[in-house]
Enzyme design. Structure first.
Site, short mmCIF file in Angstrom:
data_model
loop_
_atom_site.label_atom_id
_atom_site.label_comp_id
_atom_site.label_asym_id
_atom_site.label_seq_id
_atom_site.Cartn_x
_atom_site.Cartn_y
_atom_site.Cartn_z
N ASP A 219 60.11 18.59 5.83
CA ASP A 219 61.11 18.30 6.85
C ASP A 219 62.15 17.30 6.33
OD1 ASP A 219 61.62 18.64 9.84
OD2 ASP A 219 61.55 16.46 9.74
N GLU A 269 48.07 19.78 -9.17
CA GLU A 269 46.65 19.45 -9.41
C GLU A 269 45.76 20.58 -8.91
OE1 GLU A 269 46.06 15.79 -7.24
OE2 GLU A 269 47.37 14.66 -8.61
C1 GLC Z 1 63.98 18.92 11.20
C2 GLC Z 1 63.22 19.76 12.19
C3 GLC Z 1 63.72 19.45 13.56
C4 GLC Z 1 63.47 17.99 13.84
C5 GLC Z 1 64.11 17.12 12.78
C6 GLC Z 1 63.60 15.71 12.84
O1 GLC Z 1 65.33 19.23 11.16
O2 GLC Z 1 63.36 21.12 11.86
O3 GLC Z 1 63.08 20.24 14.53
O4 GLC Z 1 64.01 17.65 15.09
O5 GLC Z 1 63.78 17.57 11.49
O6 GLC Z 1 62.27 15.64 12.40
#
Ligand code: GLC
Length: 558
Positions: A219, A269
């Protein structure tokens, strides 16, 4: 028996490259299937639907966050990276889910959220209870305010609206330092220059890899490294895009790649090495940096989520992303829908003048949706995507041809965007409504209780049980397309066939052709055996077969 006369035992060869051509199905766990009737989807719900996913023909499932969370941002506010939210189950449920998926031949990818924790994370609680300058605060980005403390330390904006800084107040009401959150205030940003933060995430990668997880979706991968040298520089305005030289103070800085090189050592790993895919909303030419084999190995290409239903746009996006993927050594990725964007059946059914994002976020009246056009184009675009070399990421419900749910009552909206913009922008709940599995009440088979977001009456037409029995449904189309993709998908080559500017036509290998007509007028259908089409292909009496408007056909050309 001695070593010399031993017959060689067959050691199963781990397929380290499984991800290159995989179809990955994104599960948004809270809205997929609810096994315990509390209105919230859960891990056991995913397990119960593994047979459905195997039958659909995908190769892997990616689970959006299922970790303990206050759900300030749909679970992207993680309070504990190494556990399951009790409302969604237990680690034992997770292990059962992985075993069921692996038993059905499906890989499992989990979401990792390294840019920020939840404000309920033990580290942030410690930070709040500690003094400015303490090691507990050094895991996050705390700063004194300007102008004697009352002004935020910089002009940086939150992605969800408002300032990216929130000021703390002591229990006696005295204001003190500010902390950084590029998203909601409940999502404080970590300071990735702190070795403790780096080590902890490596431990998390090992924790899930040891439990059999095959890969990670990372993310906000482009956000971890920040220029925190004071005075804090202004960020680049979003409308102008990010600079391509790594000079933005917040996003896509060159130092971020050191972090992912360390991660690669951890992922390697394991045998086979664990995979990773970066969510990096950066300039096209910088995406492939995240995808290098020495880093995450793959990165999302989100360009199709922003493209019009337009042949030139699709063609440019496909060409450039295949080139960039080849440069990095990764395979390309393709995404039409996910949990952050308006579902593609809706994007393609809105008036041409409507910007999908604006619709997603609009707090006002929704523009008129032409459902027939939207669905016809969505089916054509999906088949095109599934014919491309690389990994296709399918978002739950797109295989049913679901539209965005545009009429969730204001008082039931959950997306922090809604709150942070003071109800100016609606946010992303419309693509996160629990799936319709059948036509029963109260939740279309999602569970036995009112779901956490309300489902519209028209879900009855798109329920799995309904579409399963209909050879022309979008579900039947995806099943056939994925079965064929499995049979046909070899190599990573694509050859363009240029015959008509309104048509995107390419050949893969062994005579497999994909032809998409983007116009509303019928076009000539090249000769060949029709393997599958997204809409009815007609042959006028005495004439040659036609490629109808807004339709994709897969052919075998001898
Ligand atoms: C990413 C995720 C989104 C979230 C953001 C903050 O863009 O896809 O859904 O709100 O990160 O974590």
């Amino acid at each position: 028996m001695t070593d010399t006369d031993a017959t060689p035992t067959e050691v199963p060869v781990a397929d380290a490259d499984w991800w290159r051509q995989a179809t990955v199905y994104q599960v948004y766990p809270r809205s997929f299937a609810d096994s315990d009737g509390d209105g919230l989807g859960d891990i056991a719900g995913v397990t119960s639907r593994v047979p459905y996913l195997a039958q659909l023909g995908v190769d892997a499932i990616w689970l959006s966050p299922f970790y303990p969370s206050e759900l300030a941002d749909g679970g992207y506010d993680v309070a504990d990276y190494r556990d399951v939210d009790p409302r969604l189950g237990t680690l034992a449920d997770f292990d059962d889910m992985v075993a069921a998926a692996h038993g059905a031949g499906l890989k499992v990818i989990v979401d990792i959220v390294p840019n920020h924790t939840s404000d309920q994370h033990v580290w942030f609680r410690e930070a709040l209870a500690s003094e400015p300058g303490s090691p507990a605060r050094a895991r996050y980005v705390f700063r004194d305010g300007l102008d004697g403390g009352a002004t935020p330390p910089s002009t940086w904006p939150s992605n969800f609206g408002g300032s990216a800084w929130t000021r703390l107040t002591r229990p006696d009401g005295t204001p003190e330092q500010w902390y950084l959150h590029l998203f909601a205030p409940e999502q404080p940003d970590l300071d990735w220059s702190n070795p403790e933060v780096r080590d902890d995430f490596k431990a998390t990668l090992r924790f899930w890899s040891d439990r059999g997880v095959d890969g990670f979706r990372v993310d906000v991968a482009h956000g971890l490294a920040k220029d925190l040298v004071e005075p804090l520089r202004d960020a680049n305005p979003k409308d102008f895009g990010l600079p391509t030289d790594g000079s933005d103070p917040l996003y896509d800085r060159d130092e971020v790649h050191e972090i992912f090189q360390e991660w690669r050592e951890v992922l390697d790993e394991y045998d086979p090495p664990r995979t990773a895919v970066a969510e990096a909303w950066v300039a096209r030419e910088r995406v492939s940096l995240y995808a290098r084999p020495t880093e995450l190995g793959q990165a999302f290409n989100f360009e199709l989520t922003r493209a019009e239903f337009d042949p030139a746009e699709f063609r440019t996006i496909i060409e450039s992303n295949l080139e960039l993927a080849a440069e990095s050594g990764a395979s390309s990725t393709w995404v039409l829908s996910n949990h952050d964007v308006v579902r593609h059946a809706t994007r393609y059914g809105l008036p041409a003048t409507t910007d999908g994002d604006a619709f997603l976020l609009s707090g006002g009246t929704s523009p008129e949706l032409d459902r027939a056009t939207g669905l016809r184009r969505a089916r054509a675009a999906s088949m095109l995507m599934l014919a491309l070399p690389g990994s296709a990421y399918v978002y739950q419900g797109e295989e049913l041809g679901l539209f965005e749910v545009a009429d969730i009552p204001d008082d039931q909206l959950q997306d922090p965007v809604w709150i942070r913009t003071e109800h100016g922008l609606k946010g992303r709940d419309g693509c996160r409504v629990p799936l319709p599995w059948d036509t029963s009440s109260p939740a279309f088979g999602f569970g036995t209780h009112e779901p956490h977001l309300p489902q519209p009456a028209w879900f009855a037409d798109s329920a799995v049980s309904v579409e399963e029995g209909d050879a022309d449904s979008t579900l039947s189309l995806y099943r056939r397309a994925l079965a064929l993709r499995h049979q046909l998908q070899r190599g990573e080559d694509l050859t363009w066939v240029d015959d008509d500017p309104a048509v995107v036509h390419f050949a893969r290998h062994d005579g497999w052709h994909s032809v998409t007509n983007f116009s509303t007028e019928a076009a000539a259908l090249p000769e060949g055996e029709v393997l599958l089409s997204s809409g009815p292909v007609e042959t006028p009496a005495g004439g040659a077969a036609q490629l109808p408007g807004e339709t994709t056909v897969w052919l075998r050309v001898r």
